[in-house]
Design a protein around this motif. Sequence first.
Motif, PDB file in Angstrom:
ATOM      1  N   PHE A  46       3.930   1.603 -10.140  1.00 49.36           N
ATOM      2  CA  PHE A  46       2.588   1.798  -9.598  1.00 49.36           C
ATOM      3  C   PHE A  46       1.578   1.028 -10.425  1.00 49.36           C
ATOM      4  CE2 PHE A  46      -1.386   4.292  -9.275  1.00 49.36           C
ATOM      5  CZ  PHE A  46      -1.587   4.194  -7.910  1.00 49.36           C
ATOM      6  N   ASP A  47       0.771   0.210  -9.761  1.00 45.02           N
ATOM      7  CA  ASP A  47      -0.283  -0.541 -10.440  1.00 45.02           C
ATOM      8  C   ASP A  47      -1.552   0.308 -10.427  1.00 45.02           C
ATOM      9  OD1 ASP A  47      -2.029  -2.343 -11.521  1.00 45.02           O
ATOM     10  OD2 ASP A  47      -1.850  -3.834  -9.921  1.00 45.02           O
ATOM     11  N   ALA A  48      -1.961   0.798 -11.596  1.00 35.46           N
ATOM     12  CA  ALA A  48      -3.102   1.709 -11.701  1.00 35.46           C
ATOM     13  C   ALA A  48      -4.433   1.017 -11.433  1.00 35.46           C
ATOM     14  CB  ALA A  48      -3.122   2.359 -13.079  1.00 35.46           C
ATOM     15  N   GLU A  49      -4.483  -0.308 -11.499  1.00 35.49           N
ATOM     16  CA  GLU A  49      -5.735  -1.017 -11.249  1.00 35.49           C
ATOM     17  C   GLU A  49      -5.981  -1.238  -9.758  1.00 35.49           C
ATOM     18  OE1 GLU A  49      -5.957  -4.563 -13.567  1.00 35.49           O
ATOM     19  OE2 GLU A  49      -5.608  -3.503 -15.443  1.00 35.49           O
ATOM     20  N   SER A  50      -4.945  -1.631  -9.021  1.00 32.62           N
ATOM     21  CA  SER A  50      -5.116  -1.899  -7.594  1.00 32.62           C
ATOM     22  C   SER A  50      -4.680  -0.730  -6.719  1.00 32.62           C
ATOM     23  CB  SER A  50      -4.327  -3.143  -7.196  1.00 32.62           C
ATOM     24  OG  SER A  50      -2.937  -2.915  -7.346  1.00 32.62           O
ATOM     25  N   TYR A  51      -4.074   0.303  -7.334  1.00 31.44           N
ATOM     26  CA  TYR A  51      -3.575   1.478  -6.623  1.00 31.44           C
ATOM     27  C   TYR A  51      -2.563   1.094  -5.542  1.00 31.44           C
ATOM     28  CZ  TYR A  51      -7.398   3.691  -9.053  1.00 31.44           C
ATOM     29  OH  TYR A  51      -8.248   4.129 -10.023  1.00 31.44           O
ATOM     30  N   GLU A  52      -1.686   0.185  -5.908  1.00 32.22           N
ATOM     31  CA  GLU A  52      -0.631  -0.255  -5.012  1.00 32.22           C
ATOM     32  C   GLU A  52       0.719  -0.164  -5.721  1.00 32.22           C
ATOM     33  OE1 GLU A  52      -2.450  -3.635  -2.159  1.00 32.22           O
ATOM     34  OE2 GLU A  52      -2.286  -4.208  -4.262  1.00 32.22           O
TER      35      GLU A  52
ATOM     36  N   ASP B 111       0.830  -1.202   0.000  1.00 38.96           N
ATOM     37  CA  ASP B 111       0.000   0.000   0.000  1.00 38.96           C
ATOM     38  C   ASP B 111       0.866   1.254   0.000  1.00 38.96           C
ATOM     39  OD1 ASP B 111      -2.378  -1.434   0.055  1.00 38.96           O
ATOM     40  OD2 ASP B 111      -2.404  -1.525   2.240  1.00 38.96           O
TER      41      ASP B 111
END
Length: 156
Positions: free
Chosen positions: A73-79, A47
């Motif tokens: 940064f993973d734009a789908e999971s916002y992690e 996170d």
Amino acid sequence: MNRSMMDLWVGCFVALGGAALLFLALQVSNFSGSRISETYVLQAKFDNIGGLKVRGPVKSAGVVVGRISDIRFDAESYEAVVTMQIDGRYRFPKDTFAAIFTAGLLGEQYVGLDAGGSEKMLQGGDKIAKTQSAVVLEKLISQFLFSKAADGQDKK
């Protein structure tokens, strides 16, 4: 002492100082002359990664077992997705726990791996499922201050 001998000593002193500065620069930049021959890649999602950096260490039981090779940064999971190159000599169980720690009070941040008890081992390309994000000091202080402010208003 004649002039040419004095120039020789000054030149040696300057060369020694330059070598010392080069050594310090390599130590600060986490550059290691020895390359890990065989590695495998592991990924973990967090996170909050705090001040984690590429080329930062990955440690287990205080021993450096790898290096961080990529942070994105993973734009789908916002992690944040942290990719690690782990030395092939070290294998970890599937239920390994990854956490972000700080070395000392103001030291660098690193990923710490706590081995689990599973008999199945992580393979190259696997994702570590259990993670703990970095502790952000500012967030802890603000939570403490807001809880104290709320306690003060409850007493009125």
